[in-house]
Design a protein around this motif. Structure first.
Motif, PDB file in Angstrom:
ATOM      1  N   THR A 102     109.389  20.419  54.567  1.00 55.62           N
ATOM      2  CA  THR A 102     108.675  21.210  53.397  1.00 55.62           C
ATOM      3  C   THR A 102     108.878  22.477  53.314  1.00 55.62           C
ATOM      4  O   THR A 102     109.330  23.060  54.088  1.00 55.62           O
ATOM      5  N   GLU A 103     108.452  23.110  52.140  1.00 53.43           N
ATOM      6  CA  GLU A 103     108.831  24.379  51.857  1.00 53.43           C
ATOM      7  C   GLU A 103     107.623  24.699  50.670  1.00 53.43           C
ATOM      8  O   GLU A 103     107.488  23.848  49.788  1.00 53.43           O
ATOM      9  N   ARG A 104     107.192  26.092  50.973  1.00 56.74           N
ATOM     10  CA  ARG A 104     106.056  26.397  50.009  1.00 56.74           C
ATOM     11  C   ARG A 104     107.112  27.268  48.671  1.00 56.74           C
ATOM     12  O   ARG A 104     107.870  27.868  48.992  1.00 56.74           O
ATOM     13  N   ALA A 105     106.576  27.027  47.638  1.00 52.40           N
ATOM     14  CA  ALA A 105     107.158  27.789  46.289  1.00 52.40           C
ATOM     15  C   ALA A 105     106.161  28.459  45.381  1.00 52.40           C
ATOM     16  O   ALA A 105     104.909  27.886  45.388  1.00 52.40           O
ATOM     17  N   ILE A 106     106.667  29.095  44.601  1.00 50.01           N
ATOM     18  CA  ILE A 106     105.742  29.712  43.431  1.00 50.01           C
ATOM     19  C   ILE A 106     106.578  29.351  42.184  1.00 50.01           C
ATOM     20  O   ILE A 106     107.791  29.503  41.818  1.00 50.01           O
ATOM     21  N   ALA A 107     105.558  29.095  41.242  1.00 50.45           N
ATOM     22  CA  ALA A 107     106.235  28.626  40.132  1.00 50.45           C
ATOM     23  C   ALA A 107     106.292  29.973  38.965  1.00 50.45           C
ATOM     24  O   ALA A 107     105.031  30.332  38.551  1.00 50.45           O
ATOM     25  N   VAL A 108     107.190  30.540  38.689  1.00 47.66           N
ATOM     26  CA  VAL A 108     107.257  31.911  38.082  1.00 47.66           C
ATOM     27  C   VAL A 108     108.494  31.613  37.115  1.00 47.66           C
ATOM     28  O   VAL A 108     108.716  32.709  36.440  1.00 47.66           O
ATOM     29  N   ASP A 109     108.899  30.544  36.886  1.00 52.36           N
ATOM     30  CA  ASP A 109     110.044  30.432  35.740  1.00 52.36           C
ATOM     31  C   ASP A 109     110.017  29.139  34.890  1.00 52.36           C
ATOM     32  O   ASP A 109     108.971  28.213  35.544  1.00 52.36           O
ATOM     33  N   THR A 110     110.478  29.053  33.750  1.00 48.82           N
ATOM     34  CA  THR A 110     110.482  27.655  33.095  1.00 48.82           C
ATOM     35  C   THR A 110     111.711  27.521  32.430  1.00 48.82           C
ATOM     36  O   THR A 110     112.720  28.466  32.943  1.00 48.82           O
ATOM     37  N   GLY A 111     112.165  26.394  31.958  1.00 50.51           N
ATOM     38  CA  GLY A 111     113.342  26.186  31.624  1.00 50.51           C
ATOM     39  C   GLY A 111     113.526  25.015  30.253  1.00 50.51           C
ATOM     40  O   GLY A 111     112.623  24.240  30.344  1.00 50.51           O
ATOM     41  N   GLY A 112     114.454  25.208  29.519  1.00 54.45           N
ATOM     42  CA  GLY A 112     114.553  24.240  28.462  1.00 54.45           C
ATOM     43  C   GLY A 112     114.439  22.850  28.690  1.00 54.45           C
ATOM     44  O   GLY A 112     114.039  21.992  28.152  1.00 54.45           O
ATOM     45  N   ALA A 113     115.133  22.519  29.809  1.00 56.19           N
ATOM     46  CA  ALA A 113     115.171  21.209  30.089  1.00 56.19           C
ATOM     47  C   ALA A 113     114.117  20.777  31.281  1.00 56.19           C
ATOM     48  O   ALA A 113     114.115  19.712  31.872  1.00 56.19           O
ATOM     49  N   ILE A 114     112.987  21.544  31.502  1.00 55.32           N
ATOM     50  CA  ILE A 114     112.192  21.359  32.636  1.00 55.32           C
ATOM     51  C   ILE A 114     110.983  20.848  31.617  1.00 55.32           C
ATOM     52  O   ILE A 114     110.129  21.553  31.325  1.00 55.32           O
ATOM     53  N   LYS A 115     110.976  19.537  31.665  1.00 55.62           N
ATOM     54  CA  LYS A 115     109.607  18.979  30.907  1.00 55.62           C
ATOM     55  C   LYS A 115     108.971  17.966  31.862  1.00 55.62           C
ATOM     56  O   LYS A 115     109.731  17.121  32.652  1.00 55.62           O
ATOM     57  N   GLY A 116     107.755  17.875  31.955  1.00 61.38           N
ATOM     58  CA  GLY A 116     107.079  16.836  32.763  1.00 61.38           C
ATOM     59  C   GLY A 116     107.041  17.194  34.114  1.00 61.38           C
ATOM     60  O   GLY A 116     107.084  18.329  34.622  1.00 61.38           O
ATOM     61  N   ARG A 117     107.397  16.029  34.840  1.00 63.71           N
ATOM     62  CA  ARG A 117     107.199  16.029  36.343  1.00 63.71           C
ATOM     63  C   ARG A 117     108.766  16.390  36.904  1.00 63.71           C
ATOM     64  O   ARG A 117     109.549  15.369  37.640  1.00 63.71           O
ATOM     65  N   ARG A 118     109.390  17.629  36.412  1.00 59.30           N
ATOM     66  CA  ARG A 118     110.624  18.128  37.067  1.00 59.30           C
ATOM     67  C   ARG A 118     110.303  19.588  37.447  1.00 59.30           C
ATOM     68  O   ARG A 118     109.692  20.265  36.753  1.00 59.30           O
ATOM     69  N   ILE A 119     111.041  19.900  38.381  1.00 59.06           N
ATOM     70  CA  ILE A 119     111.092  21.340  38.656  1.00 59.06           C
ATOM     71  C   ILE A 119     112.519  21.688  39.073  1.00 59.06           C
ATOM     72  O   ILE A 119     113.431  20.835  39.228  1.00 59.06           O
ATOM     73  N   ASP A 120     112.976  22.978  38.909  1.00 58.12           N
ATOM     74  CA  ASP A 120     114.157  23.467  39.105  1.00 58.12           C
ATOM     75  C   ASP A 120     114.097  24.516  40.193  1.00 58.12           C
ATOM     76  O   ASP A 120     113.150  25.492  40.028  1.00 58.12           O
ATOM     77  N   TYR A 121     114.725  24.195  40.769  1.00 54.92           N
ATOM     78  CA  TYR A 121     114.693  25.018  42.545  1.00 54.92           C
ATOM     79  C   TYR A 121     115.836  26.038  42.504  1.00 54.92           C
ATOM     80  O   TYR A 121     117.092  25.915  42.343  1.00 54.92           O
ATOM     81  N   LEU A 122     115.176  27.494  42.659  1.00 53.45           N
ATOM     82  CA  LEU A 122     116.407  28.642  42.381  1.00 53.45           C
ATOM     83  C   LEU A 122     117.245  28.346  44.081  1.00 53.45           C
ATOM     84  O   LEU A 122     116.794  28.610  44.966  1.00 53.45           O
ATOM     85  N   ILE A 123     118.468  28.760  43.729  1.00 54.91           N
ATOM     86  CA  ILE A 123     119.486  28.495  44.974  1.00 54.91           C
ATOM     87  C   ILE A 123     120.404  29.790  44.375  1.00 54.91           C
ATOM     88  O   ILE A 123     120.593  30.050  43.113  1.00 54.91           O
ATOM     89  N   ASN A 124     120.850  30.405  45.587  1.00 60.35           N
ATOM     90  CA  ASN A 124     121.762  31.499  45.347  1.00 60.35           C
ATOM     91  C   ASN A 124     123.195  31.408  44.879  1.00 60.35           C
ATOM     92  O   ASN A 124     123.757  32.429  44.570  1.00 60.35           O
ATOM     93  N   SER A 125     123.720  30.305  45.038  1.00 59.88           N
ATOM     94  CA  SER A 125     125.199  29.949  44.520  1.00 59.88           C
ATOM     95  C   SER A 125     125.258  28.792  43.831  1.00 59.88           C
ATOM     96  O   SER A 125     124.481  27.811  43.633  1.00 59.88           O
ATOM     97  N   HIS A 126     126.495  28.942  42.888  1.00 59.77           N
ATOM     98  CA  HIS A 126     126.553  27.726  41.998  1.00 59.77           C
ATOM     99  C   HIS A 126     126.960  26.361  42.975  1.00 59.77           C
ATOM    100  O   HIS A 126     126.466  25.286  42.832  1.00 59.77           O
TER     101      HIS A 126
END
Length: 147
Positions: A102-126
């Motif tokens: 498990t990991e705690r996260a904070i929702a501070v961003d949105t994205g055009g493809a992030i709709k409904g029950r989807r999240i985008d997880y920030l990673i430091n590299s491609h």
């Protein structure tokens, strides 16, 4: 000519209307309570990963104005992008991955493809984002942000 029981029926109708209004109010309160319980329960989501920079105009600053060009966390919490109608901005959530971690996260961003029950997880590299891929995760809201 007025029916002999008209006055009685009118009074009964008034009382029934009051009872219906009270029941509607109680029902609305129950629905709200159930929604609150559901928000704090584990919910299935699809998770993808993103980086601060991309080919489609990513500038390294979140929707809420946080500079993430050199970090993946804000105040000790992983940065995620969400659909704010599902998980409002500034919400703190717990993520549970398939391996049970498990990991705690904070929702501070949105994205055009992030709709409904989807999240985008920030990673430091491609490369890290590609390795993360697309995963099924469980999400539980710990603290709801403002809508």
């Amino acid at each position: 000519m007025v029916a002999p029981n008209a006055q009685i029926w009118r009074q009964q109708a008034i009382e029934a209307t009051k009872e219906n209004e009270e029941l509607r109010k109680k029902n609305a309160e129950l629905v709200e309570a159930i929604d609150r319980l559901n928000e704090t329960a584990w919910q299935p989501f699809e998770a993808t990963a993103y980086t601060a920079f991309c080919d489609t105009g990513c500038i390294g600053v979140t929707k809420t104005g946080i500079d993430v060009r050199n970090k993946t966390h804000h105040n000790g919490l992983r940065v995620i992008a969400t659909d704010p109608t599902v998980i409002p901005l500034w919400s703190i959530v717990e993520l549970r991955f398939a391996d049970g971690s498990t990991e705690r996260a904070i929702a501070v961003d949105t994205g055009g493809a992030i709709k409904g029950r989807r999240i985008d997880y920030l990673i430091n590299s491609h490369q890290g984002a590609l390795k993360f891929g697309r995963q099924q995760v469980s999400v539980k809201i710990i603290e709801r942000g403002a809508k």
